[in-house]
Design an enzyme around this catalytic site. Sequence first.
Site, PDB file in Angstrom:
ATOM      1  N   HIS A   1      -6.528   7.629  -0.874  1.00  0.00           N
ATOM      2  CA  HIS A   1      -7.093   6.203  -1.350  1.00  0.00           C
ATOM      3  C   HIS A   1      -6.305   5.451  -0.568  1.00  0.00           C
ATOM      4  CE1 HIS A   1      -4.018   4.576  -4.476  1.00  0.00           C
ATOM      5  NE2 HIS A   1      -4.203   5.755  -5.086  1.00  0.00           N
TER       6      HIS A   1
ATOM      7  N   ASP B   1      -6.133   1.345  -0.877  1.00  0.00           N
ATOM      8  CA  ASP B   1      -6.014   0.729  -1.669  1.00  0.00           C
ATOM      9  C   ASP B   1      -4.116  -0.080  -2.682  1.00  0.00           C
ATOM     10  OD1 ASP B   1      -6.972   2.223  -3.855  1.00  0.00           O
ATOM     11  OD2 ASP B   1      -7.207   0.500  -4.723  1.00  0.00           O
TER      12      ASP B   1
ATOM     13  N   ASP C   1       1.277   5.442  -2.845  1.00  0.00           N
ATOM     14  CA  ASP C   1       0.683   5.797  -3.594  1.00  0.00           C
ATOM     15  C   ASP C   1      -0.433   4.196  -3.127  1.00  0.00           C
ATOM     16  OD1 ASP C   1      -1.279   5.784  -5.486  1.00  0.00           O
ATOM     17  OD2 ASP C   1      -0.663   4.924  -7.213  1.00  0.00           O
TER      18      ASP C   1
ATOM     19  N   GLU D   1      -9.192   3.137  -5.774  1.00  0.00           N
ATOM     20  CA  GLU D   1      -8.791   3.914  -6.367  1.00  0.00           C
ATOM     21  C   GLU D   1      -8.324   3.651  -7.638  1.00  0.00           C
ATOM     22  OE1 GLU D   1      -6.427   6.647  -8.659  1.00  0.00           O
ATOM     23  OE2 GLU D   1      -6.011   4.766  -7.480  1.00  0.00           O
ATOM     24  N   GLU D   2      -6.763   2.466  -7.126  1.00  0.00           N
ATOM     25  CA  GLU D   2      -6.699   1.559  -8.444  1.00  0.00           C
ATOM     26  C   GLU D   2      -7.470   0.755  -9.599  1.00  0.00           C
ATOM     27  OE1 GLU D   2      -2.906   2.719  -8.843  1.00  0.00           O
ATOM     28  OE2 GLU D   2      -2.958   3.130  -6.320  1.00  0.00           O
TER      29      GLU D   2
ATOM     30  N   ASP E   1      -2.458  13.005  -4.451  1.00  0.00           N
ATOM     31  CA  ASP E   1      -2.368  11.476  -4.901  1.00  0.00           C
ATOM     32  C   ASP E   1      -1.173  12.118  -6.057  1.00  0.00           C
ATOM     33  OD1 ASP E   1      -2.257   9.002  -5.482  1.00  0.00           O
ATOM     34  OD2 ASP E   1      -4.479   8.949  -6.444  1.00  0.00           O
TER      35      ASP E   1
ATOM     36  N   HIS F   1       3.747   2.052  -8.226  1.00  0.00           N
ATOM     37  CA  HIS F   1       3.525   0.761  -8.485  1.00  0.00           C
ATOM     38  C   HIS F   1       3.901  -0.432  -8.791  1.00  0.00           C
ATOM     39  CE1 HIS F   1      -1.043   2.343 -10.371  1.00  0.00           C
ATOM     40  NE2 HIS F   1      -0.432   2.596  -9.317  1.00  0.00           N
TER      41      HIS F   1
END
Length: 411
Positions: A78, A80, A141, A175-176, A198, A380
């Site tokens: 992903h 995003d 990520d 995805e997040e 991932d 994150h």
Amino acid sequence: MQHIIDRFISYVTIDTESDPNSDTTPSTEKQWDLANKLVEELKNIGMQDVTIDENAYVMATLPSNVNYKIPVIGFISHFDTSPDYSGANVKPQIISNYNGEDIVLNKEKNIILSPEYFDDLLLYKGQTLITTDGTTLLGADDKAGITEIVTAMEYLIKNPHIKHGEIRVAFTPDEEIGRGAHKFNVKKFGADWAYTMDGSQVGELEYENFNAAGVTIKIKGKSVHPGYAKGKMVNSLLIANQFLSLLPKREVPQLTEGYQGFFHFYKIKGDIELTEIKGIIRDHDRDKFDAKKELLAQITDDLKENYGDEAITVEVKDQYYNMREKIEPVMHIVEIAEEAMRKVNVDPIIKPIRGGTDGSQLSYMGLPCPNIFAGGHNFHGKYEYVPVESMQKAIDVIVKIAELTASKYMK
């Protein structure tokens, strides 16, 4: 290795933060910037059937180079990044030949990435790390995963002596915020199975994930002048506190690991008349997952007896389920990935995901999809980093999976 670094940095310096409060797909317009870049890059390296749909899902094909039938496999990441921390103006720092000591991310703000707290850093002494500057997340990520897939496809195109079947790749938005698979066209993708790139630490191979649900609690109160409030005021903030105090004290993220589930309430906003609480529940075991939902319902019913039926509403919405039950009937796809890791000198770390990936939803949509490491750590947040050598190993694993799949179906 510089080629990997340059490609990765070209991705992470594009802001693609998603927005859970948006109802569009992608949830933020800026995700198109990287999606469109990927389309052009896939075409430039020689991929075929490169497409991007109205929701920014990017797909492409590497045609088979053998004359016998092989299952079509896929690789997915992903683009995003998490709204938990800013993804704007990412300024990556390159730490060559990491010496195992503290890394100063931001001298002015005294932000230190230290192995005393993040002991995984010591696994990568002597390697090249890419870190943040302490003011944003990095975006490994899952832009590390994208880097690995694109680079692996480029390698296979340049090395046609490596035999492989048809390979499909896809890059997804959102995805997040739990929507990465929502508008994924499994039929169009056309793979028999796929792997999401991932995961985190080098070697991770995962085919179990949480059952997941989102929780919204709304509590209504009554505001009355505090000097004359006896028998009249109902303070929704205090009821909210009472609700949370009735949950199991040790079933929280900071006290759980492995297969242990949890309740996680991460946002509370309110006043005397109305308080809203946002949270999630997670558990690998479906029965325990259901029991957690039942506990929320029981607490709600108990509090309603004191405050009335209109005082409390709880909405629990399932988000995704443990993909294990969809993977176990086709365990050979995990075994191929495990064998591929061993052949490129990576020790497989097979463990449950304490989270979710696009693959968990895709598995229930008919595309079995285990998860493979992308190499990053501390996702994150400002302490995120990725060893370049881990990205190279992930590239090696992708190539080897393609090669092994072809050899296993050779006639």
